[in-house]
Scaffold this active site. Sequence first.
Site, short mmCIF file in Angstrom:
data_model
loop_
_atom_site.label_atom_id
_atom_site.label_comp_id
_atom_site.label_asym_id
_atom_site.label_seq_id
_atom_site.Cartn_x
_atom_site.Cartn_y
_atom_site.Cartn_z
N SER A 37 69.90 14.62 9.62
CA SER A 37 69.60 14.26 8.24
C SER A 37 70.40 13.04 7.83
CB SER A 37 69.94 15.43 7.31
OG SER A 37 69.16 16.57 7.60
N GLY A 60 64.49 13.20 8.23
CA GLY A 60 65.91 12.91 8.20
C GLY A 60 66.25 11.49 7.83
N GLU A 64 58.19 14.22 9.01
CA GLU A 64 58.44 15.17 7.92
C GLU A 64 59.57 14.71 7.00
OE1 GLU A 64 57.17 19.03 10.68
OE2 GLU A 64 59.29 18.67 10.18
N PRO A 65 59.39 13.59 6.31
CA PRO A 65 60.43 13.12 5.40
C PRO A 65 60.43 13.87 4.08
CG PRO A 65 58.55 11.66 5.31
CD PRO A 65 58.24 12.70 6.36
N GLY A 66 61.59 14.06 3.50
CA GLY A 66 61.69 14.67 2.18
C GLY A 66 62.62 13.87 1.29
N ARG A 67 63.87 13.77 1.71
CA ARG A 67 64.88 13.07 0.92
C ARG A 67 64.48 11.63 0.58
NH1 ARG A 67 70.56 14.02 1.94
NH2 ARG A 67 69.85 14.92 3.92
N TYR A 74 78.92 19.74 1.69
CA TYR A 74 78.92 18.71 2.73
C TYR A 74 79.90 17.58 2.50
CZ TYR A 74 74.29 20.91 3.11
OH TYR A 74 73.26 21.81 3.20
N CYS A 106 84.59 27.91 -12.30
CA CYS A 106 85.92 28.41 -11.97
C CYS A 106 86.14 28.29 -10.46
CB CYS A 106 86.05 29.85 -12.44
SG CYS A 106 87.76 30.46 -12.39
N GLU A 107 86.24 27.08 -9.99
CA GLU A 107 86.32 26.79 -8.56
C GLU A 107 86.96 25.42 -8.39
OE1 GLU A 107 85.70 28.20 -4.79
OE2 GLU A 107 84.60 29.12 -6.44
#
Length: 467
Positions: A234, A270, A312-315, A364, A391-392
């Site tokens: 990706s 990707g 198969e592109p998405g982003r 990531y 709260c992290e």
Amino acid sequence: MARNPLAPGWLDEPTDANAIDAAVWPLGTTRTDAGVLTIGGVDVLTLRERFGTPLYVVDETDVRTRARAVREAFERETAKHGTTAAVYYAGKAFLSTEVARWVTAEGLRIDVCSGGELAVALASGADAGSLGFHGNNKSIAEIDRAVQVGVGAIVIDSLVEIERVAAAAERAGRVQAVRLRVNSGVHAHTHEFLATAHEDQKFGLPLDGAAAAVEAIRSHDRLRFLGLHCHIGSQIFGAEGFAESAARLLAVHAELLAGGPVPELNLGGGFGIAYTSADTPTPIDELAAAIVDGVVAAAAAHGVPIPALAFEPGRVIVGGAGVTLYEAGTVKDVTVSLEQGGTAVRRYVSVDGGMSDNARPSLYGADYTVRIADRRSDAEPALVRIAGKHCEAGDIVVNADYLPADVRAGDLLAVPATGAYCWSLASNYNYLGRPPVVAVADGDARVIVRGETEDDLLRRDAGLDAE
């Protein structure tokens, strides 16, 4: 002013912290003279007034333009060599019925990887025959439904799925077209790729097991083998990894031709986008030309016809079309001790969303850009970290960027390139409702996914049923 030593090496201090890089923002994004951002012809003050914050904004024209550009690029390059290309929009990036309608109207097919995504695609009116169905652990029910509705291709991810899909096709009285997902041993990330003998991952089968798997597929009268499928990573810059993977796949493709037809080769997706000004993704025209040239060269080397190609592109279609709007709450300067001695100040700006609407920085370490969206400022740039309200400690939206030093509570902040994997990964952590998604185009704004209220969240709590 001396550079803040807490700034990452890739991040340049801007001369103007109001400037927007066209490579990162949706096509046609502008600022008014007063500094108010306008996306798809709609200013962000209007968006906040009508829909509140946090708010996902998706530029419909941008999505359609990028979808069309990807399809046309691959169709043009494959036509030069006497073959064809099919482009599947990877629904996992962001899928709603409206987005499905946009991409299919632009000539794309849709790739789904769950029963829910299949339901959304079908509800949008997409032709089942134009869908591909992925997944490493498809349930029997999901396989049955995919076969029954006539999904165009099911991607076989394991040996057991061969039998499961064949059985489903027998029950439905259909012949089901399938692809076989394999691991080429090539893993690409941004501008680098690694070629190894085997990959340690949950998806697909090793390439050296493809021949036996295809023999098993061909043993079933109810299955029709389309070809090999491989996804190498990706957020990839450049075509070298795709060319290396195609060369390996076509070596096996050539062997498989001895046992029957292998009409296509699916090289996955990707393709990368720009999240910050430091990112330099390969333009889609260049990428398509280089990938197709690599396939042509590999086919010639193995003495086989050039197969039909699928991608198969998405982003790269929806990622850059999205912007998330937040309202700044608290601004806090934190003094940090430096390893080399001395101290530096990091300015934390907390917003009314966070990891529940964008998990990618926490998952990531993804980097993003931020700008004040509702005004222009002449203040000097200051290094900031945009934090969420959860709260992290790891609830970070933008790890590092520069904003005008007078950033303050109430400012409307915009984070671009959030169209992919933000809404689709969203959660209700700390019982925050997921924000609405608003589409903008030609000066109009409309909700395409409703946001969640506290009543929506409580409605699912079965402990209230008896009250």
